[in-house]
Structure formats: structure tokens, C-alpha cells
Design an enzyme around this catalytic site. Structure first.
Site, PDB file in Angstrom:
ATOM      1  N   ASP A   4       0.820  -1.208   0.000  1.00 28.68           N
ATOM      2  CA  ASP A   4       0.000   0.000   0.000  1.00 28.68           C
ATOM      3  C   ASP A   4       0.861   1.269   0.000  1.00 28.68           C
ATOM      4  O   ASP A   4       1.938   1.287   0.588  1.00 28.68           O
ATOM      5  CB  ASP A   4      -0.898  -0.027   1.246  1.00 28.68           C
ATOM      6  CG  ASP A   4      -2.150   0.791   1.052  1.00 28.68           C
ATOM      7  OD1 ASP A   4      -2.348   1.325  -0.051  1.00 28.68           O
ATOM      8  OD2 ASP A   4      -2.930   0.909   2.012  1.00 28.68           O
ATOM      9  N   ASN A  16     -10.302  -3.147  -6.708  1.00 25.46           N
ATOM     10  CA  ASN A  16      -9.447  -2.210  -7.455  1.00 25.46           C
ATOM     11  C   ASN A  16      -9.991  -1.849  -8.846  1.00 25.46           C
ATOM     12  O   ASN A  16      -9.551  -0.878  -9.455  1.00 25.46           O
ATOM     13  CB  ASN A  16      -8.013  -2.742  -7.591  1.00 25.46           C
ATOM     14  CG  ASN A  16      -7.208  -2.643  -6.310  1.00 25.46           C
ATOM     15  OD1 ASN A  16      -6.278  -3.408  -6.082  1.00 25.46           O
ATOM     16  ND2 ASN A  16      -7.549  -1.682  -5.442  1.00 25.46           N
TER      17      ASN A  16
HETATM   18  C1  FPP Z   1      -1.671   0.029  -3.616  1.00 25.81           C
HETATM   19  O1  FPP Z   1      -1.213   1.363  -3.567  1.00 25.81           O
HETATM   20  C2  FPP Z   1      -1.051  -0.694  -4.737  1.00 25.81           C
HETATM   21  C3  FPP Z   1      -1.705  -1.342  -5.757  1.00 25.81           C
HETATM   22  C4  FPP Z   1      -3.166  -1.399  -5.859  1.00 25.81           C
HETATM   23  C5  FPP Z   1      -0.972  -2.002  -6.852  1.00 25.81           C
HETATM   24  C6  FPP Z   1       0.201  -2.806  -6.414  1.00 25.81           C
HETATM   25  C7  FPP Z   1       0.865  -3.393  -7.586  1.00 25.81           C
HETATM   26  C8  FPP Z   1       2.189  -3.423  -7.804  1.00 25.81           C
HETATM   27  C9  FPP Z   1       3.197  -2.859  -6.883  1.00 25.81           C
HETATM   28  C10 FPP Z   1       2.694  -4.074  -9.029  1.00 25.81           C
HETATM   29  C11 FPP Z   1       3.005  -5.545  -8.779  1.00 25.81           C
HETATM   30  C12 FPP Z   1       3.414  -6.184 -10.054  1.00 25.81           C
HETATM   31  C13 FPP Z   1       3.448  -7.525 -10.287  1.00 25.81           C
HETATM   32  C14 FPP Z   1       3.782  -8.023 -11.630  1.00 25.81           C
HETATM   33  C15 FPP Z   1       3.116  -8.505  -9.279  1.00 25.81           C
HETATM   34  P1  FPP Z   1      -2.269   2.554  -3.737  1.00 25.81           P
HETATM   35  O2  FPP Z   1      -2.378   2.869  -5.178  1.00 25.81           O
HETATM   36  O3  FPP Z   1      -3.546   2.161  -3.085  1.00 25.81           O
HETATM   37  O4  FPP Z   1      -1.579   3.712  -2.969  1.00 25.81           O
HETATM   38  P2  FPP Z   1      -2.331   4.897  -2.156  1.00 25.81           P
HETATM   39  O5  FPP Z   1      -3.047   4.217  -1.019  1.00 25.81           O
HETATM   40  O6  FPP Z   1      -1.218   5.747  -1.711  1.00 25.81           O
HETATM   41  O7  FPP Z   1      -3.255   5.560  -3.107  1.00 25.81           O
END
Ligand code: FPP
EC number: 2.5.1.-
Length: 249
Positions: free
Chosen positions: A29, A77
């Protein structure tokens, strides 16, 4: 290789090998907030998040942790802006294509859990290929939860079991924890010992609801792209200080 890198590659001396978690899960996160702080678009946070995940996978391998599971995309998501969803799908596909050879060479066994049929066809093909090509690898087991939701997983397991009962293949009294687990997406994968969530949120967010019944949780304020070996070391130290009782006194 610098002295610092050599040091970080080995298991830190204050960690006891016999008390390491066998299976670590991560809720990655804070990518969006990380990007915002750098004055970058949110998607750049996801890109940086991939690098952090790659480093963690390598670190687990170096330090002798047998399994890593990452929550890459939840069933919720899809509600994000279409542009971000599209970016993530393309990113998963690109990363898989780029990293497959290295994963094969490093003996990583990659698996995906979730409702994979709802993912773009081209991504599904890449997922099947990566699972097929790494199926017999004896190294670290890397599970990526994609279009995953714990409640949905439980419901689909119930449906599959109900169908077997309806067809007379299973008797209701035969349903136990083992039978139930064998119908989850994670069938055959041991439960996580430690779940790490970055960015300070104290929620499970529909991740591994059944599997986390006895798992330890570690929450850090650090945003996912900044979660490095030093942070992981800190998480493992905290884990090793805990006493796991599994309901006993
Ligand atoms: C949450 O941060 C993150 C995600 C929903 C995506 C996570 C995915 C990756 C790191 C890529 C992984 C890749 C592979 C191929 C496995 P957020 O966007 O919710 O952050 P925020 O809470 O600050 O908005």
C-alpha cells in the site's frame, strides 16, 4: 559489490534462521501517495512498487524464506479510474514478460491466485505461460494475488463443495478444514506466518481472510516503494520477538 551490499545479502546476524517466517505476505500500500509526494503521477508509484517487490523477492530468496505472496490487485481495485486499471494490467503483463527468464534461472515458482478469468486475455496468457514454465522450480514460491478477494474466494469454495455434495461426491459430515482449504485459490500453499502492510493502514482489506486466521500482522508507516531490506529486517525482528500461541496459553 560494495561492503554494504555484501552485508545486506546475508541474513542479518540478529535474526535467528530457525525463527524466520516460512511464508511472508505483503499488502503493498501507498504507491499513489509515494508518487504524489514526489510530484509524479500515481502510476509512477506502481512502477516504483514493482522494483520494491522485485527486491523483496530477491531478499526472501537470499535470506532463506520459502514463500512470498503479494496482493497486486483486489476485486475492489476495478473501481479505480479506468486509466489506472489499464496501466496496472499492462504493467503486470510487461513485468511478467520481462522477468520470466530471470525467475526461471533463479528457480522461482510463480503462481497467481484470484478470479483470473476476468483479466484481459493477453494477461491471462502471460500468467499461464509463467506458471507453466516455473511449475517445477524448486526455489521460492511466489504467489501473486490478482483480481483477488477473500470473501469471493470463500464463496467460490462453498459453491464448489456444494456442487460435490449435490452430485453425491461428498457427504456434508466429510467437510472439514482440510477439505475446505483444498477448494480455496491457495490450495496447497501453506498459510502465511507474517503479513506486512505498508503505509500505516490497519486493515486486512479482504486479503487472505481464511488463511490469516493465525498469521501475525506487521504494519509500517513506510510507503510501499520505500519498503527495502532495512524495513524488511525491522519487520522480521518484530516478528521474531512475538510469541505465537495458536490459541494455547
Ligand atoms: C496500492 O497502492 C497498490 C496497488 C493497488 C498495486 C500494487 C501493484 C504493484 C506494486 C505491481 C506488482 C506487479 C506484479 C507483476 C506482481 P495505492 O495505489 O492504493 O496507494 P495509495 O493508497 O497511496 O493511493
Amino acid at each position: 559489490m560494495t561492503v554494504q551490499e555484501t552485508k545486506l545479502q546475508d541474513l542479518p546476524i540478529d535474526l535467528k534462521r530457525e525463527l524466520l517466517p516460512k511464508h511472508v505476505a505483503v499488502i503493498m500500500d501507498g504507491n499513489g501517495r509515494w508518487a504524489k509526494r514526489q510530484g509524479l503521477p500515481r502510476i509512477m508509484g506502481h512502477k516504483a512498487g514493482v522494483d520494491a517487490l522485485k527486491d523483496l523477492l530477491r531478499c526472501c530468496k537470499d535470506w532463506g524464506i520459502q514463500a512470498l505472496t503479494a496482493y497486486a490487485f483486489s476485486t475492489e481495485n476495478w473501481k479505480r479510474p479506468q486509466e489506472e486499471v489499464d496501466f496496472l494490467m499492462t504493467l503486470f503483463q510487461r513485468v511478467l514478460r520481462q522477468e520470466l527468464r530471470e525467475m526461471v534461472e533463479e528457480n522461482v515458482q510463480i503462481q497467481f491466485v484470484g478470479n483470473l478469468q476476468a483479466l484481459p486475455r493477453s494477461l491471462q496468457r502471460e500468467i499461464s505461460r509463467s506458471m507453466e514454465e516455473t511449475r517445477n522450480n524448486p526455489g521460492i514460491r511466489f504467489t501473486v494475488a490478482t483480481n483477488y478477494g477473500g470473501r469471493q474466494e470463500i464463496i467460490q469454495a462453498c459453491r464448489a463443495i456444494a456442487e460435490k455434495v449435490q452430485q453425491g461426491l461428498l457427504q456434508p459430515h466429510e467437510i472439514n478444514e482440510q477439505v475446505f482449504e483444498s477448494h480455496l485459490y491457495t490450495a496447497g500453499i501453506a498459510d502465511p506466518d507474517l503479513l506486512i502492510r505498508t503505509s500505516g493502514e490497519m486493515r486486512l482489506s479482504n486479503f487472505l481472510l481464511w488463511q490469516m486466521a493465525y498469521g501475525e500482522m506487521y504494519i509500517t508507516e513506510t510507503l510501499w516503494p520505500d519498503f527495502d531490506r532495512t524495513e524488511f529486517h525491522r519487520a522480521l525482528c518484530a516478528y521474531q520477538r512475538r510469541e505465537r500461541r495458536f490459541g494455547k496459553v
